[in-house]
Design a protein around this motif. Structure first.
Motif, PDB file in Angstrom:
ATOM      1  N   THR A 123       0.823  -1.210   0.000  1.00 33.82           N
ATOM      2  CA  THR A 123       0.000   0.000   0.000  1.00 33.82           C
ATOM      3  C   THR A 123       0.854   1.254   0.000  1.00 33.82           C
ATOM      4  O   THR A 123       0.478   2.272  -0.575  1.00 33.82           O
ATOM      5  N   LEU A 124       2.002   1.182   0.642  1.00 34.83           N
ATOM      6  CA  LEU A 124       2.877   2.346   0.793  1.00 34.83           C
ATOM      7  C   LEU A 124       4.286   1.981   0.360  1.00 34.83           C
ATOM      8  O   LEU A 124       4.773   0.896   0.677  1.00 34.83           O
ATOM      9  N   THR A 125       4.926   2.883  -0.374  1.00 33.79           N
ATOM     10  CA  THR A 125       6.313   2.679  -0.804  1.00 33.79           C
ATOM     11  C   THR A 125       7.172   3.831  -0.297  1.00 33.79           C
ATOM     12  O   THR A 125       6.840   5.003  -0.494  1.00 33.79           O
ATOM     13  N   ILE A 126       8.270   3.476   0.376  1.00 27.74           N
ATOM     14  CA  ILE A 126       9.206   4.465   0.905  1.00 27.74           C
ATOM     15  C   ILE A 126      10.599   4.147   0.368  1.00 27.74           C
ATOM     16  O   ILE A 126      11.045   2.996   0.428  1.00 27.74           O
ATOM     17  N   LYS A 127      11.276   5.151  -0.139  1.00 28.54           N
ATOM     18  CA  LYS A 127      12.657   4.990  -0.591  1.00 28.54           C
ATOM     19  C   LYS A 127      13.590   5.455   0.510  1.00 28.54           C
ATOM     20  O   LYS A 127      13.455   6.569   1.020  1.00 28.54           O
ATOM     21  N   ALA A 128      14.523   4.589   0.909  1.00 27.45           N
ATOM     22  CA  ALA A 128      15.496   4.909   1.952  1.00 27.45           C
ATOM     23  C   ALA A 128      16.883   4.971   1.324  1.00 27.45           C
ATOM     24  O   ALA A 128      17.348   3.986   0.735  1.00 27.45           O
ATOM     25  N   THR A 129      17.532   6.114   1.445  1.00 28.06           N
ATOM     26  CA  THR A 129      18.865   6.309   0.868  1.00 28.06           C
ATOM     27  C   THR A 129      19.862   6.533   1.996  1.00 28.06           C
ATOM     28  O   THR A 129      19.725   7.482   2.788  1.00 28.06           O
ATOM     29  N   GLY A 130      20.857   5.669   2.090  1.00 29.65           N
ATOM     30  CA  GLY A 130      21.868   5.782   3.122  1.00 29.65           C
ATOM     31  C   GLY A 130      22.959   6.756   2.738  1.00 29.65           C
ATOM     32  O   GLY A 130      23.467   6.730   1.613  1.00 29.65           O
ATOM     33  N   ASN A 131      23.307   7.635   3.658  1.00 26.08           N
ATOM     34  CA  ASN A 131      24.410   8.577   3.486  1.00 26.08           C
ATOM     35  C   ASN A 131      25.368   8.422   4.660  1.00 26.08           C
ATOM     36  O   ASN A 131      24.999   7.877   5.697  1.00 26.08           O
ATOM     37  N   GLN A 132      26.567   8.926   4.515  1.00 19.86           N
ATOM     38  CA  GLN A 132      27.475   8.978   5.662  1.00 19.86           C
ATOM     39  C   GLN A 132      27.135  10.225   6.490  1.00 19.86           C
ATOM     40  O   GLN A 132      27.498  11.332   6.094  1.00 19.86           O
ATOM     41  N   TRP A 133      26.414  10.167   7.635  1.00 22.46           N
ATOM     42  CA  TRP A 133      25.926   8.987   8.335  1.00 22.46           C
ATOM     43  C   TRP A 133      24.519   9.303   8.799  1.00 22.46           C
ATOM     44  O   TRP A 133      24.273   9.620   9.954  1.00 22.46           O
ATOM     45  N   ASN A 134      23.611   9.259   7.842  1.00 21.33           N
ATOM     46  CA  ASN A 134      22.205   9.550   8.082  1.00 21.33           C
ATOM     47  C   ASN A 134      21.392   8.913   6.963  1.00 21.33           C
ATOM     48  O   ASN A 134      21.947   8.282   6.054  1.00 21.33           O
ATOM     49  N   TRP A 135      20.075   9.092   7.023  1.00 20.07           N
ATOM     50  CA  TRP A 135      19.196   8.482   6.021  1.00 20.07           C
ATOM     51  C   TRP A 135      18.284   9.540   5.402  1.00 20.07           C
ATOM     52  O   TRP A 135      17.774  10.415   6.106  1.00 20.07           O
ATOM     53  N   ASP A 136      18.096   9.448   4.102  1.00 19.54           N
ATOM     54  CA  ASP A 136      17.086  10.236   3.407  1.00 19.54           C
ATOM     55  C   ASP A 136      15.899   9.332   3.116  1.00 19.54           C
ATOM     56  O   ASP A 136      16.075   8.191   2.633  1.00 19.54           O
ATOM     57  N   TYR A 137      14.679   9.827   3.398  1.00 18.99           N
ATOM     58  CA  TYR A 137      13.469   9.041   3.140  1.00 18.99           C
ATOM     59  C   TYR A 137      12.570   9.808   2.179  1.00 18.99           C
ATOM     60  O   TYR A 137      12.408  11.025   2.297  1.00 18.99           O
ATOM     61  N   GLU A 138      11.990   9.079   1.244  1.00 13.09           N
ATOM     62  CA  GLU A 138      11.051   9.663   0.288  1.00 13.09           C
ATOM     63  C   GLU A 138       9.793   8.809   0.232  1.00 13.09           C
ATOM     64  O   GLU A 138       9.853   7.627  -0.135  1.00 13.09           O
ATOM     65  N   GLN A 140       6.812   7.736  -1.629  1.00 10.55           N
ATOM     66  CA  GLN A 140       6.437   7.787  -3.031  1.00 10.55           C
ATOM     67  C   GLN A 140       4.911   7.731  -3.149  1.00 10.55           C
ATOM     68  O   GLN A 140       4.312   6.692  -3.447  1.00 10.55           O
ATOM     69  N   ILE A 141       4.328   8.887  -2.898  1.00 14.94           N
ATOM     70  CA  ILE A 141       2.890   9.060  -2.957  1.00 14.94           C
ATOM     71  C   ILE A 141       2.582  10.131  -4.002  1.00 14.94           C
ATOM     72  O   ILE A 141       3.488  10.628  -4.674  1.00 14.94           O
ATOM     73  N   GLU A 142       1.316  10.477  -4.126  1.00  9.87           N
ATOM     74  CA  GLU A 142       0.921  11.422  -5.181  1.00  9.87           C
ATOM     75  C   GLU A 142       1.680  12.743  -5.065  1.00  9.87           C
ATOM     76  O   GLU A 142       2.142  13.287  -6.064  1.00  9.87           O
ATOM     77  N   ALA A 143       1.765  13.255  -3.859  1.00 14.49           N
ATOM     78  CA  ALA A 143       2.589  14.452  -3.611  1.00 14.49           C
ATOM     79  C   ALA A 143       3.737  14.007  -2.717  1.00 14.49           C
ATOM     80  O   ALA A 143       3.595  13.937  -1.492  1.00 14.49           O
ATOM     81  N   PRO A 144       4.886  13.629  -3.301  1.00 15.93           N
ATOM     82  CA  PRO A 144       5.982  13.017  -2.533  1.00 15.93           C
ATOM     83  C   PRO A 144       6.415  13.850  -1.328  1.00 15.93           C
ATOM     84  O   PRO A 144       6.434  15.078  -1.364  1.00 15.93           O
ATOM     85  N   LEU A 145       6.767  13.120  -0.264  1.00 21.06           N
ATOM     86  CA  LEU A 145       7.280  13.737   0.952  1.00 21.06           C
ATOM     87  C   LEU A 145       8.693  13.228   1.178  1.00 21.06           C
ATOM     88  O   LEU A 145       8.922  12.009   1.195  1.00 21.06           O
ATOM     89  N   SER A 146       9.644  14.137   1.345  1.00 27.33           N
ATOM     90  CA  SER A 146      11.037  13.756   1.549  1.00 27.33           C
ATOM     91  C   SER A 146      11.577  14.462   2.790  1.00 27.33           C
ATOM     92  O   SER A 146      11.239  15.615   3.058  1.00 27.33           O
ATOM     93  N   PHE A 147      12.430  13.756   3.528  1.00 25.71           N
ATOM     94  CA  PHE A 147      13.097  14.373   4.667  1.00 25.71           C
ATOM     95  C   PHE A 147      14.332  13.560   5.035  1.00 25.71           C
ATOM     96  O   PHE A 147      14.495  12.414   4.611  1.00 25.71           O
TER      97      PHE A 147
END
Length: 288
Positions: A123-138, A140-147
């Motif tokens: 039902t829900l899709t989230i993209k998790a991107t690893g960085n040195q040394w934290n995570w970006d989350y997106e 993936q909905i109609e109006a994407p939310l990233s933080f």
């Protein structure tokens, strides 16, 4: 002695308090965290199942070694045996391991298949991107939310309303948690921007590598509301130990309210969600 019992009581209180907030690592923990998803429940079952083979085999090998050491020591057996073949022994140590391996392989393949194949479309899709040394989350909905989500600094506890160390442990709490609805199949697309990381959430039975230039996929269905903690599980540099993951599982209504507010004011949405959850818990405690 009095100090010992006082310390034991404090430790017990810590465990009971932490348990109320879903699950997290505990001092001297040697077992799995409590399962919060069907996959983790299967992993726990499989671990107990394999012990029925591992323990008897270990004891058998230990007994055979002891028997051979005593029976065939030089003083008791000065003329060593020259036996080179024994058909029965050959059959036993060939057929036995094959049967054991088959008994372990079948449920392990079933578990592996379940880990990569959700029972229905997520039902829900989230993209998790690893960085040195934290995570970006997106989201993936109609109006994407990233933080971005990074480890909570001790000096920021008051500003974020996360002064409760039992709920927001040192080195595990983050500034912005991932928020998902309970009983919802969530797909997580995992990648990295620099070096190899790993997205791991023990209570969910999730652990997948985050590789630059590649997207790996996993999923979970959290069946218990609460705040869960994981960490990067691939050595990724000097601050590898300071790269936590936090997922907050809430009701469908709380999730929808948070998502609507987070699109314009993420810190405000997080504080409102925390107030709603902690207010509900206070009412429940008072009601008891």
């Amino acid at each position: 002695m009095r100090k010992f019992f006082a310390g034991a009581g404090a430790l017990t209180a810590f465990f009971s308090t932490a348990a109320a907030y879903a699950d997290q690592p505990h001092p001297w923990q040697w077992r799995f965290q409590e399962a919060a998803t069907p996959i983790m429940a299967q992993i726990e079952w499989f671990e107990k199942y394999t012990l029925w083979f591992i323990v008897p085999i270990t004891l058998l090998v230990l007994a055979l070694l002891a028997y051979c050491i005593v029976k065939f020591r030089a003083s008791a057996n000065p003329v060593p045996s020259r036996t080179s073949h024994n058909t029965m022994i050959e059959v036993i140590w060939t057929v036995g391991p094959v049967v054991v391996l088959l008994a372990i392989a079948v449920p392990s393949f079933q578990l592996l298949t379940a880990q990569y194949n959700p029972p229905e479309e997520p039902t829900l899709t989230i993209k998790a991107t690893g960085n040195q040394w934290n995570w970006d989350y997106e989201y993936q909905i109609e109006a994407p939310l990233s933080f971005n989500s990074a480890m909570l600094q001790e000096g920021d506890r008051a500003a974020t309303g996360k002064e409760d160390v039992a709920r927001y442990p040192r080195l595990l709490a983050v500034d912005n948690e991932v928020v998902v609805p309970v009983n919802t199949i969530t797909r997580v697309l995992v990648t990295a921007s620099d070096v190899i990381h790993a997205f791991a959430m023990p209570a969910f039975g999730v652990k997948v590598d985050a590789v630059p230039g590649r997207i790996n996929e996993t999923w979970f269905k959290a069946e218990k509301e609460g705040l869960y903690y994981g960490q990067c599980s691939e050595l990724c540099g000097k601050d590898h130990a300071f790269m936590p993951i936090a997922i907050r599982v809430v009701s469908e209504e709380q999730y929808n309210s948070w998502l609507t507010a987070a699109k314009t004011d993420l810190p405000g949405a997080n504080k409102a969600l925390m107030a709603a959850i902690e207010g509900d818990e206070s009412v429940a405690v008072a009601g008891n």
